[in-house]
Design a protein around this motif. Structure first.
Motif, short mmCIF file in Angstrom:
data_model
loop_
_atom_site.label_atom_id
_atom_site.label_comp_id
_atom_site.label_asym_id
_atom_site.label_seq_id
_atom_site.Cartn_x
_atom_site.Cartn_y
_atom_site.Cartn_z
N ILE A 149 0.82 -1.21 0.00
CA ILE A 149 0.00 0.00 0.00
C ILE A 149 0.86 1.26 0.00
CG2 ILE A 149 -1.66 1.34 1.35
CD1 ILE A 149 -2.81 -1.31 2.36
N SER A 150 1.92 1.26 0.80
CA SER A 150 2.78 2.45 0.92
C SER A 150 3.42 2.78 -0.41
CB SER A 150 3.87 2.22 1.97
OG SER A 150 3.31 1.79 3.17
N ALA A 151 3.99 1.79 -1.07
CA ALA A 151 4.64 2.01 -2.37
C ALA A 151 3.61 2.47 -3.40
CB ALA A 151 5.35 0.75 -2.83
N ASN A 152 2.46 1.83 -3.40
CA ASN A 152 1.41 2.22 -4.35
C ASN A 152 0.96 3.66 -4.12
OD1 ASN A 152 1.51 -0.29 -5.54
ND2 ASN A 152 -0.27 -1.08 -4.44
N PHE A 153 0.85 4.04 -2.85
CA PHE A 153 0.47 5.41 -2.50
C PHE A 153 1.49 6.40 -3.06
CE2 PHE A 153 1.02 8.90 0.64
CZ PHE A 153 -0.19 9.54 0.44
N LEU A 154 2.77 6.15 -2.83
CA LEU A 154 3.82 7.05 -3.30
C LEU A 154 3.85 7.12 -4.83
CD1 LEU A 154 6.53 6.08 -0.68
CD2 LEU A 154 5.29 8.24 -0.81
N LYS A 155 3.55 6.00 -5.47
CA LYS A 155 3.52 5.98 -6.94
C LYS A 155 2.31 6.75 -7.48
CE LYS A 155 6.08 1.66 -7.27
NZ LYS A 155 6.01 0.21 -7.56
N VAL A 156 1.18 6.67 -6.80
CA VAL A 156 0.00 7.44 -7.20
C VAL A 156 0.28 8.94 -7.05
CG1 VAL A 156 -2.38 8.03 -6.53
CG2 VAL A 156 -1.72 5.64 -6.81
N LEU A 157 0.94 9.30 -5.95
CA LEU A 157 1.32 10.71 -5.77
C LEU A 157 2.17 11.18 -6.94
CD1 LEU A 157 2.33 11.01 -1.99
CD2 LEU A 157 0.16 11.58 -3.08
N THR A 158 3.10 10.34 -7.35
CA THR A 158 3.98 10.69 -8.45
C THR A 158 3.20 10.84 -9.75
OG1 THR A 158 5.76 9.48 -7.36
CG2 THR A 158 6.07 9.99 -9.69
N ALA A 159 2.35 9.88 -10.03
CA ALA A 159 1.55 9.92 -11.27
C ALA A 159 0.63 11.13 -11.29
CB ALA A 159 0.74 8.63 -11.40
N ASN A 160 0.12 11.53 -10.13
CA ASN A 160 -0.79 12.68 -10.04
C ASN A 160 -0.05 14.01 -9.83
OD1 ASN A 160 -2.84 10.87 -10.29
ND2 ASN A 160 -3.49 10.97 -8.16
N ARG A 161 1.29 13.96 -9.89
CA ARG A 161 2.14 15.15 -9.73
C ARG A 161 1.91 15.82 -8.37
NH1 ARG A 161 6.36 15.27 -12.47
NH2 ARG A 161 6.41 17.48 -12.88
N ARG A 162 1.77 15.01 -7.33
CA ARG A 162 1.56 15.53 -5.97
C ARG A 162 2.68 15.09 -5.02
NH1 ARG A 162 -1.49 18.43 -8.17
NH2 ARG A 162 -3.73 18.56 -7.96
N LEU A 163 3.75 14.52 -5.56
CA LEU A 163 4.83 14.01 -4.71
C LEU A 163 5.48 15.12 -3.89
CD1 LEU A 163 6.23 11.38 -3.98
CD2 LEU A 163 7.88 11.79 -5.81
N PHE A 164 5.44 16.35 -4.41
CA PHE A 164 6.05 17.48 -3.70
C PHE A 164 5.43 17.69 -2.32
CE2 PHE A 164 2.42 19.25 -5.91
CZ PHE A 164 1.86 20.10 -4.98
N ALA A 165 4.21 17.23 -2.10
CA ALA A 165 3.51 17.43 -0.83
C ALA A 165 3.57 16.20 0.07
CB ALA A 165 2.05 17.80 -1.10
N VAL A 166 4.44 15.25 -0.23
CA VAL A 166 4.46 13.99 0.50
C VAL A 166 4.74 14.17 1.99
CG1 VAL A 166 6.89 13.38 0.05
CG2 VAL A 166 5.20 11.57 0.41
N ALA A 167 5.61 15.10 2.37
CA ALA A 167 5.92 15.29 3.80
C ALA A 167 4.67 15.74 4.57
CB ALA A 167 7.05 16.30 3.97
N ASP A 168 3.88 16.64 3.97
CA ASP A 168 2.63 17.07 4.61
C ASP A 168 1.64 15.92 4.71
OD1 ASP A 168 3.59 19.66 4.91
OD2 ASP A 168 2.73 20.34 3.01
N MET A 169 1.61 15.09 3.69
CA MET A 169 0.70 13.94 3.69
C MET A 169 1.09 12.93 4.76
SD MET A 169 0.13 13.41 -0.36
CE MET A 169 -0.23 14.82 -1.40
N ILE A 170 2.39 12.73 4.93
CA ILE A 170 2.85 11.80 5.97
C ILE A 170 2.49 12.35 7.35
CG2 ILE A 170 4.91 10.81 7.06
CD1 ILE A 170 6.12 10.60 4.20
N ARG A 171 2.66 13.66 7.55
CA ARG A 171 2.27 14.28 8.83
C ARG A 171 0.77 14.10 9.07
NH1 ARG A 171 6.18 17.90 8.15
NH2 ARG A 171 5.04 19.21 6.71
N ALA A 172 -0.04 14.32 8.03
CA ALA A 172 -1.49 14.17 8.17
C ALA A 172 -1.86 12.72 8.46
CB ALA A 172 -2.19 14.66 6.90
N PHE A 173 -1.17 11.78 7.81
CA PHE A 173 -1.43 10.36 8.05
C PHE A 173 -1.10 10.00 9.50
CE2 PHE A 173 -0.26 5.84 8.10
CZ PHE A 173 -1.39 5.28 7.52
N ARG A 174 0.03 10.51 10.01
CA ARG A 174 0.40 10.27 11.42
C ARG A 174 -0.69 10.79 12.35
NH1 ARG A 174 5.98 12.68 10.82
NH2 ARG A 174 7.26 10.96 10.12
#
Length: 186
Positions: free
Chosen positions: A79-104
């Motif tokens: 799931i984690s890898a798929n999530f990061l790949k979807v972020l990349t495909a949707n051009r949202r990888l730049f916000a990954v740190a905020d998403m990880i904080r929100a997930f926590r």
């Protein structure tokens, strides 16, 4: 449904909520959190990875190829890898740190824990971390997960943000308030 009962918002909140709901349904919240923490640590320690994640110069295909290699090497899958790949495909990888904080934050709320962002001038030892957790637990009545950030610019003391409450006992803030008071008096 989950978005109404949580305090995350915006694009990061929507992605984090979707990931949380999927991880909860798959009963893999802890595994996903572990993978995301691992990726976040890699991100914090590598200027090259930060550049890959944040720079709009890289196409989604280049980001995806590089990210796939990095995830495979780090052992991040499912799931984690798929999530990061979807972020990349949707051009949202730049916000990954905020998403990880929100997930926590979503995980902490789900587990009945509180989360505090702590900024210190230098890394705390285990004894000081435990004392801080104990002090925050006495205030909240919950176990508190600490997200510690080192920022030498605060000179000394610490800044604690717990939910919407913030306690700033940094020397920089105290010095600035003294300087401001002296200007007003002069």
């Amino acid at each position: 449904m989950a978005a109404e009962e949580t305090s995350v918002s915006g694009v990061s909140g929507r992605y984090a909520t979707a990931l949380f709901e999927l991880a909860r349904d798959e009963k893999s919240i802890d595994a996903v959190l572990l993978d995301l923490d691992k990726f976040n640590s890699m991100l914090e320690q590598s200027a090259d990875l930060q550049r890959l994640v944040r720079s709009p110069v890289f196409s989604a295909d280049i980001q995806l190829s590089a990210l796939t290699a990095i995830l495979n090497q780090a052992g991040i899958s499912g799931i984690s890898a798929n999530f990061l790949k979807v972020l990349t495909a949707n051009r949202r990888l730049f916000a990954v740190a905020d998403m990880i904080r929100a997930f926590r934050a979503l995980v902490a709320k789900f587990k009945g824990e509180a989360s505090a962002d702590v900024t210190v001038a230098e890394a705390l030892n285990e004894k000081n971390l435990d004392a801080l957790k104990t002090a925050l637990k006495s205030v909240t009545g919950k176990d508190v997960t600490l997200n510690v950030k080192v920022d030498p610019a605060i000179i000394g003391g610490l800044v604690v943000k717990l939910g919407s409450r913030m306690v700033d006992s940094s020397l920089r803030t105290k010095l600035n308030s003294i300087k401001h008071a002296m200007k007003e008096a002069g």
